[in-house]
Design a protein around this motif. Structure first.
Motif, PDB file in Angstrom:
ATOM      1  N   SER A   1      56.360 -34.171  39.493  1.00 59.81           N
ATOM      2  CA  SER A   1      57.678 -34.782  39.705  1.00 59.81           C
ATOM      3  C   SER A   1      57.532 -36.232  40.172  1.00 59.81           C
ATOM      4  CB  SER A   1      58.479 -33.983  40.736  1.00 59.81           C
ATOM      5  OG  SER A   1      58.794 -32.695  40.256  1.00 59.81           O
ATOM      6  N   PHE A   2      56.557 -36.458  41.043  1.00 59.16           N
ATOM      7  CA  PHE A   2      56.317 -37.800  41.570  1.00 59.16           C
ATOM      8  C   PHE A   2      56.030 -38.781  40.433  1.00 59.16           C
ATOM      9  CE2 PHE A   2      53.721 -41.160  43.464  1.00 59.16           C
ATOM     10  CZ  PHE A   2      54.394 -41.442  44.640  1.00 59.16           C
ATOM     11  N   TYR A   3      55.148 -38.371  39.501  1.00 53.85           N
ATOM     12  CA  TYR A   3      54.792 -39.267  38.398  1.00 53.85           C
ATOM     13  C   TYR A   3      55.858 -39.275  37.301  1.00 53.85           C
ATOM     14  CZ  TYR A   3      50.304 -40.073  40.570  1.00 53.85           C
ATOM     15  OH  TYR A   3      49.323 -40.453  41.456  1.00 53.85           O
ATOM     16  N   GLN A   4      56.698 -38.235  37.246  1.00 57.13           N
ATOM     17  CA  GLN A   4      57.870 -38.314  36.373  1.00 57.13           C
ATOM     18  C   GLN A   4      58.825 -39.389  36.880  1.00 57.13           C
ATOM     19  OE1 GLN A   4      59.797 -34.520  35.744  1.00 57.13           O
ATOM     20  NE2 GLN A   4      57.931 -33.575  34.961  1.00 57.13           N
ATOM     21  N   GLY A   5      58.941 -39.459  38.217  1.00 55.00           N
ATOM     22  CA  GLY A   5      59.769 -40.512  38.810  1.00 55.00           C
ATOM     23  C   GLY A   5      59.246 -41.897  38.479  1.00 55.00           C
ATOM     24  N   LYS A   6      57.931 -41.996  38.257  1.00 59.30           N
ATOM     25  CA  LYS A   6      57.314 -43.274  37.872  1.00 59.30           C
ATOM     26  C   LYS A   6      57.194 -43.432  36.361  1.00 59.30           C
ATOM     27  CE  LYS A   6      54.477 -43.916  42.041  1.00 59.30           C
ATOM     28  NZ  LYS A   6      55.087 -45.199  42.426  1.00 59.30           N
ATOM     29  N   ASN A   7      57.631 -42.399  35.582  1.00 59.18           N
ATOM     30  CA  ASN A   7      57.533 -42.412  34.114  1.00 59.18           C
ATOM     31  C   ASN A   7      56.096 -42.618  33.630  1.00 59.18           C
ATOM     32  OD1 ASN A   7      60.359 -42.121  33.564  1.00 59.18           O
ATOM     33  ND2 ASN A   7      60.628 -44.252  34.210  1.00 59.18           N
ATOM     34  N   ASP A   8      55.153 -41.880  34.245  1.00 58.44           N
ATOM     35  CA  ASP A   8      53.728 -42.026  33.918  1.00 58.44           C
ATOM     36  C   ASP A   8      53.209 -40.718  33.305  1.00 58.44           C
ATOM     37  OD1 ASP A   8      50.996 -42.430  33.838  1.00 58.44           O
ATOM     38  OD2 ASP A   8      50.920 -43.480  35.761  1.00 58.44           O
ATOM     39  N   LEU A   9      53.268 -40.599  31.954  1.00 59.16           N
ATOM     40  CA  LEU A   9      52.849 -39.380  31.267  1.00 59.16           C
ATOM     41  C   LEU A   9      51.346 -39.147  31.381  1.00 59.16           C
ATOM     42  CD1 LEU A   9      53.507 -36.963  29.448  1.00 59.16           C
ATOM     43  CD2 LEU A   9      53.244 -38.485  27.460  1.00 59.16           C
ATOM     44  N   THR A  10      50.565 -40.201  31.343  1.00 60.31           N
ATOM     45  CA  THR A  10      49.105 -40.067  31.433  1.00 60.31           C
ATOM     46  C   THR A  10      48.698 -39.379  32.724  1.00 60.31           C
ATOM     47  OG1 THR A  10      48.792 -42.064  30.110  1.00 60.31           O
ATOM     48  CG2 THR A  10      46.916 -41.297  31.409  1.00 60.31           C
ATOM     49  N   MET A  11      49.312 -39.802  33.834  1.00 59.92           N
ATOM     50  CA  MET A  11      48.987 -39.185  35.125  1.00 59.92           C
ATOM     51  C   MET A  11      49.490 -37.748  35.193  1.00 59.92           C
ATOM     52  SD  MET A  11      47.070 -40.813  37.147  1.00 59.92           S
ATOM     53  CE  MET A  11      47.340 -39.713  38.536  1.00 59.92           C
ATOM     54  N   GLN A  12      50.600 -37.456  34.532  1.00 63.65           N
ATOM     55  CA  GLN A  12      51.093 -36.073  34.513  1.00 63.65           C
ATOM     56  C   GLN A  12      50.074 -35.153  33.837  1.00 63.65           C
ATOM     57  OE1 GLN A  12      55.313 -35.632  33.201  1.00 63.65           O
ATOM     58  NE2 GLN A  12      55.410 -37.854  33.417  1.00 63.65           N
ATOM     59  N   LYS A  13      49.494 -35.611  32.718  1.00 63.01           N
ATOM     60  CA  LYS A  13      48.472 -34.812  32.021  1.00 63.01           C
ATOM     61  C   LYS A  13      47.250 -34.607  32.903  1.00 63.01           C
ATOM     62  CE  LYS A  13      49.622 -36.136  27.258  1.00 63.01           C
ATOM     63  NZ  LYS A  13      49.141 -36.798  26.036  1.00 63.01           N
ATOM     64  N   ARG A  14      46.827 -35.661  33.578  1.00 63.32           N
ATOM     65  CA  ARG A  14      45.645 -35.565  34.442  1.00 63.32           C
ATOM     66  C   ARG A  14      45.898 -34.645  35.629  1.00 63.32           C
ATOM     67  NH1 ARG A  14      44.668 -41.819  35.390  1.00 63.32           N
ATOM     68  NH2 ARG A  14      43.170 -41.064  36.941  1.00 63.32           N
TER      69      ARG A  14
END
Length: 515
Positions: free
Chosen positions: A70-83
């Motif tokens: 959720s935190f990285y969704q708030g930042k719109n960072d798909l790469t970090m979501q996968k990691r």
């Protein structure tokens, strides 16, 4: 879709799930208690009591994956979501293996005269314990998938899986009446099988639905991210295990001092509290992703406001049902269960009181998770929860009735709530005066009116099925007083807009039908 509307939609889905699963689960419990008998049902809750609490463990641990996604969704960072997902899956596989190994080692000592179990049931108790280990493992490795579903605010699939689980439990309850083998062994085996089915349903769906749920990079561990996830999940696990240790420790203490029949009463009290807690848990699960995303978007003011809303409405939603149930507990249990074990009424009532106290800061617990600063918080608050065990031992050793254990339980819960306030003030700058103004002061008048309504009903009305009247009158008075005294102005405005939007949609549908 606006965040407020999405929260409301997810709440609707989860409440529909709750109404279905709660009714079926309570009925299934009655069937199982009748089929097994109080002694075997108490034995199951003693040995496999973790199973009843695994939904809580699963949720607490899923917060780690869900928080970072959720935190990285708030930042719109798909790469970090996968990691985050791939590293979280590796982490929880390791956690599952460690926990199961620890349980199996502990099992070598528990059945060597430590637990108060009849000699002819020790072998069955050991079987149940092994089945429990299987359930624990699959529940733990399902955590990254449930965390991903919550982060994506997909409560529909979560609800579908929960309904499937509940229907399987009902099927098992009926099966106990026709099997020729030992009923307790069959119940333990099939209950463990449900955890495997749930894991497969979560995993297959997430791999097919979400781009960030992938096995790509599963063998390339990122040291820095893994360390961060391990620390976060580890301290959350510590807090969860403290809560589970308190529950299981109380079950063991009651067993040592009073035997398995009292464990049946304790198991039923846990079941009642868990089922009713769904009313507030549903709200929290719907609002949690927004709390995490707000922190990820560097909007701490919104995050704190949502956490206070979660605490207040979590309390309201539980109190709607819990307070009338406390006043009518004797009637409800006699209607629900064929045989009510001794102490069940008072155990259930006091357990609900403790759960209501916990709701006062339930949203603040999510706010602490959102900040990521959980080490000191879990270390202190988790350790405080365990104080219920030495307190219970002293009370039982001194010869106090067993319900005094739950009075001590409520007292410890109140201390934990106070500590959460001061931790969030230190970590995120929560204004305690604002918390009291927006939460505690808003609760007092509606709660007092609800208690007065239920008290007058049970004191002056005496007719069959009075509990329906007590519940209906309590809900009417409580709902009215919440609107008049329990809502802030912006909450009233939001409620009016939601009701207006609902009527507009209904009106539009009527017009389409006439066209």
């Amino acid at each position: 879709m606006k965040s407020g509307n999405k929260v409301v939609m997810n709440m609707g889905i989860l409440y529909a799930r709750m109404l279905i699963t709660m009714g079926i689960s309570l009925y299934a419990t009655r069937l199982v208690l009748t089929a097994l008998g109080a002694a075997d049902y108490g034995l199951f809750n003693l040995i496999a009591g973790l199973i009843a609490m695994l939904s809580f463990l699963n949720t607490a641990m899923a917060t780690s994956t869900q928080r970072y996604l959720s935190f990285y969704q708030g930042k719109n960072d798909l790469t970090m979501q996968k990691r985050v997902f791939s590293n979280s899956l590796i982490l929880h596989l390791g956690i599952g293996i460690v926990i199961v190994s620890g349980l199996e080692i502990a099992g070598l000592f528990l059945f060597n005269g430590f637990l108060n179990i009849p000699q002819d049931r020790i072998h069955i108790a050991q079987m149940i314990y092994h089945f429990m280990s299987v359930t624990v493992f699959f529940t733990v490795i399902a955590v990254p998938f449930t965390g991903s579903l919550v982060a994506h605010e997909n409560m529909l699939w979560v609800a579908i899986v929960n309904v499937v689980e509940t229907l399987l439990k009902l099927g098992i309850a009926y099966l106990l009446y026709i099997v020729a083998q030992d009923k307790l062994a069959v119940y333990g085996l099939l209950t463990a099988g449900i955890s495997i089915v749930s894991f497969l349903l979560y995993a297959i769906y997430c791999f097919r639905k979400y781009e960030d749920c992938s096995l790509k990079g599963i063998f390339s561990v990122e040291t820095k991210l893994m360390k961060e996830l391990t620390s976060f999940a580890g301290w959350n696990l510590f807090g969860s295990l403290c809560a589970l240790g308190r529950a299981e420790g109380l079950a063991i203490l009651l067993n040592i001092f009073l035997g398995t029949v009292v464990n049946a009463a304790f198991g039923i009290a846990n079941q009642v509290a868990a089922q009713l807690n769904f009313f507030s848990f549903t709200l929290l699960r719907a609002i949690n992703p927004q709390i995490m995303k707000s922190e990820g978007a560097a909007n701490r003011e919104k995050m704190l406001r949502l956490s206070m809303i979660g605490s207040k409405f979590g309390f309201f939603l539980l109190a709607f049902v819990a307070v009338p149930c406390i006043f009518e507990m004797n009637t409800i249990l006699n209607l629900w269960l064929t045989t009510v074990p001794e102490y069940t009424v008072v155990f259930c009532s006091l357990m609900l009181c403790a759960t209501l106290i916990n709701q006062l800061t339930i949203g603040l617990q999510s706010a602490v998770q959102a900040t990521g600063k959980v080490k000191a918080y879990q270390m202190v608050v988790g350790s405080v929860l365990l104080l219920a065990l030495p307190l219970a031992y002293v009370l039982l050793k001194l010869g106090y009735p067993p319900y005094y254990v739950f009075i001590g339980y409520c007292f410890v819960e109140l201390i934990a709530c106070t500590l959460r306030l001061f931790f969030l003030k230190s970590i995120a700058g929560l204004s305690i005066s604002l918390y009291f103004s927006n939460v505690i002061y808003k609760i007092i008048i509606p709660l007092c009116l609800l208690i007065l309504t239920c008290y007058l009903s049970v004191s002056y009305l005496h007719f069959q099925f009075r509990f329906f009247f007590t519940g209906a009158a309590g809900v009417l008075v409580f709902a009215t007083s919440i609107y008049l005294f329990g809502l802030c102005e912006d909450e009233k405005s939001f409620l009016k807009k939601m009701i207006s939007a609902l009527f507009d949609k209904l009106q539009a549908r009527k017009q389409l039908k006439h066209v």
